[in-house]
Design a protein around this motif. Sequence first.
Motif, PDB file in Angstrom:
ATOM      1  N   LYS A  31       0.836  -1.214   0.000  1.00  0.00           N
ATOM      2  CA  LYS A  31       0.000   0.000   0.000  1.00  0.00           C
ATOM      3  C   LYS A  31       0.868   1.261   0.000  1.00  0.00           C
ATOM      4  N   LEU A  32       1.955   1.231   0.790  1.00  0.00           N
ATOM      5  CA  LEU A  32       2.860   2.388   0.814  1.00  0.00           C
ATOM      6  C   LEU A  32       3.488   2.631  -0.551  1.00  0.00           C
ATOM      7  N   LEU A  33       3.942   1.555  -1.170  1.00  0.00           N
ATOM      8  CA  LEU A  33       4.607   1.692  -2.465  1.00  0.00           C
ATOM      9  C   LEU A  33       3.628   2.072  -3.565  1.00  0.00           C
ATOM     10  N   ALA A  34       2.368   1.687  -3.415  1.00  0.00           N
ATOM     11  CA  ALA A  34       1.351   2.072  -4.397  1.00  0.00           C
ATOM     12  C   ALA A  34       1.198   3.588  -4.440  1.00  0.00           C
ATOM     13  N   ALA A  35       1.376   4.236  -3.286  1.00  0.00           N
ATOM     14  CA  ALA A  35       1.194   5.682  -3.199  1.00  0.00           C
ATOM     15  C   ALA A  35       2.511   6.457  -3.270  1.00  0.00           C
ATOM     16  N   SER A  36       3.636   5.771  -3.273  1.00  0.00           N
ATOM     17  CA  SER A  36       4.941   6.441  -3.241  1.00  0.00           C
ATOM     18  C   SER A  36       5.236   7.182  -4.546  1.00  0.00           C
ATOM     19  N   ALA A  37       5.847   8.348  -4.391  1.00  0.00           N
ATOM     20  CA  ALA A  37       6.270   9.123  -5.567  1.00  0.00           C
ATOM     21  C   ALA A  37       7.704   8.770  -5.962  1.00  0.00           C
ATOM     22  N   ASP A  38       8.369   7.949  -5.168  1.00  0.00           N
ATOM     23  CA  ASP A  38       9.771   7.594  -5.390  1.00  0.00           C
ATOM     24  C   ASP A  38       9.878   6.298  -6.197  1.00  0.00           C
ATOM     25  N   ASP A  39       9.959   6.432  -7.530  1.00  0.00           N
ATOM     26  CA  ASP A  39      10.047   5.250  -8.395  1.00  0.00           C
ATOM     27  C   ASP A  39      11.300   4.427  -8.139  1.00  0.00           C
ATOM     28  N   THR A  40      12.399   5.082  -7.800  1.00  0.00           N
ATOM     29  CA  THR A  40      13.643   4.365  -7.518  1.00  0.00           C
ATOM     30  C   THR A  40      13.468   3.441  -6.317  1.00  0.00           C
ATOM     31  N   LEU A  41      12.846   3.947  -5.266  1.00  0.00           N
ATOM     32  CA  LEU A  41      12.591   3.137  -4.079  1.00  0.00           C
ATOM     33  C   LEU A  41      11.661   1.979  -4.419  1.00  0.00           C
ATOM     34  N   VAL A  42      10.619   2.261  -5.174  1.00  0.00           N
ATOM     35  CA  VAL A  42       9.659   1.219  -5.548  1.00  0.00           C
ATOM     36  C   VAL A  42      10.362   0.118  -6.336  1.00  0.00           C
ATOM     37  N   HIS A  43      11.179   0.489  -7.336  1.00  0.00           N
ATOM     38  CA  HIS A  43      11.903  -0.517  -8.130  1.00  0.00           C
ATOM     39  C   HIS A  43      12.847  -1.324  -7.260  1.00  0.00           C
ATOM     40  N   ALA A  44      13.561  -0.661  -6.360  1.00  0.00           N
ATOM     41  CA  ALA A  44      14.516  -1.355  -5.491  1.00  0.00           C
ATOM     42  C   ALA A  44      13.806  -2.363  -4.588  1.00  0.00           C
ATOM     43  N   LEU A  45      12.691  -1.971  -4.012  1.00  0.00           N
ATOM     44  CA  LEU A  45      11.985  -2.879  -3.111  1.00  0.00           C
ATOM     45  C   LEU A  45      11.264  -3.997  -3.860  1.00  0.00           C
ATOM     46  N   LEU A  46      10.775  -3.695  -5.053  1.00  0.00           N
ATOM     47  CA  LEU A  46      10.146  -4.749  -5.857  1.00  0.00           C
ATOM     48  C   LEU A  46      11.151  -5.833  -6.249  1.00  0.00           C
ATOM     49  N   ALA A  47      12.401  -5.450  -6.414  1.00  0.00           N
ATOM     50  CA  ALA A  47      13.441  -6.404  -6.801  1.00  0.00           C
ATOM     51  C   ALA A  47      13.930  -7.245  -5.623  1.00  0.00           C
ATOM     52  N   ALA A  48      13.612  -6.835  -4.401  1.00  0.00           N
ATOM     53  CA  ALA A  48      14.076  -7.563  -3.216  1.00  0.00           C
ATOM     54  C   ALA A  48      13.384  -8.923  -3.116  1.00  0.00           C
ATOM     55  N   PRO A  49      14.123  -9.951  -2.713  1.00  0.00           N
ATOM     56  CA  PRO A  49      13.546 -11.299  -2.645  1.00  0.00           C
ATOM     57  C   PRO A  49      12.402 -11.434  -1.640  1.00  0.00           C
ATOM     58  N   GLU A  50      12.384 -10.597  -0.592  1.00  0.00           N
ATOM     59  CA  GLU A  50      11.323 -10.707   0.411  1.00  0.00           C
ATOM     60  C   GLU A  50      10.019 -10.043  -0.032  1.00  0.00           C
ATOM     61  N   PHE A  51      10.040  -9.347  -1.163  1.00  0.00           N
ATOM     62  CA  PHE A  51       8.841  -8.689  -1.644  1.00  0.00           C
ATOM     63  C   PHE A  51       7.931  -9.736  -2.276  1.00  0.00           C
ATOM     64  N   THR A  52       6.836 -10.023  -1.610  1.00  0.00           N
ATOM     65  CA  THR A  52       5.970 -11.138  -1.981  1.00  0.00           C
ATOM     66  C   THR A  52       4.920 -10.751  -3.024  1.00  0.00           C
TER      67      THR A  52
END
Length: 159
Positions: A118-139
């Motif tokens: 939910k936080l990433l859906a609303a985030s304006a920081d695309d770099t952060l979103v891409h980094a966290l989406l690439a993390a193995p724990e991101f389900t």
Amino acid sequence: AMSVSRRIARTISGPRSDSLPLRSARPIGPNADFDFDVLDKIIFGSRLHESTDPARRVEGVQALPPDSKVLVQMLGDPAPEVRSAAGARCSDATALAAALRSESEQAVRVAHAASLGKLLAASADDTLVHALLAAPEFTDAARAQIVLHTADEARRLMK
């Protein structure tokens, strides 16, 4: 530990009544029948998050602002229900991702993943979103939250 209010009152009141040669049977001054913890709560806000009772700490989580550093610390609380509540309230995506990475309780992991999505859906920081989406724990559950909660079509298609 002496409360802040009690220290202030002691400073203001001067010598303690028991140090005077003539003592009254009833305490005199600001220490008489006064609950300084109540005054601390009025001045400094609720301290429920410091309780030894996990249910009270969950209540305390609700009183904290979403960007509170204390809330981030509560992501590491010993009680799973407190960690879940803190994760649901926390607005720090990086801290929530770190908590998700280290979480061992499955129910708390699911709650953290949903909150992070939910936080990433609303985030304006695309770099952060891409980094966290690439993390193995991101389900996949967290990815589903992004799809459900974002208004950005490009964000829905991120992998």
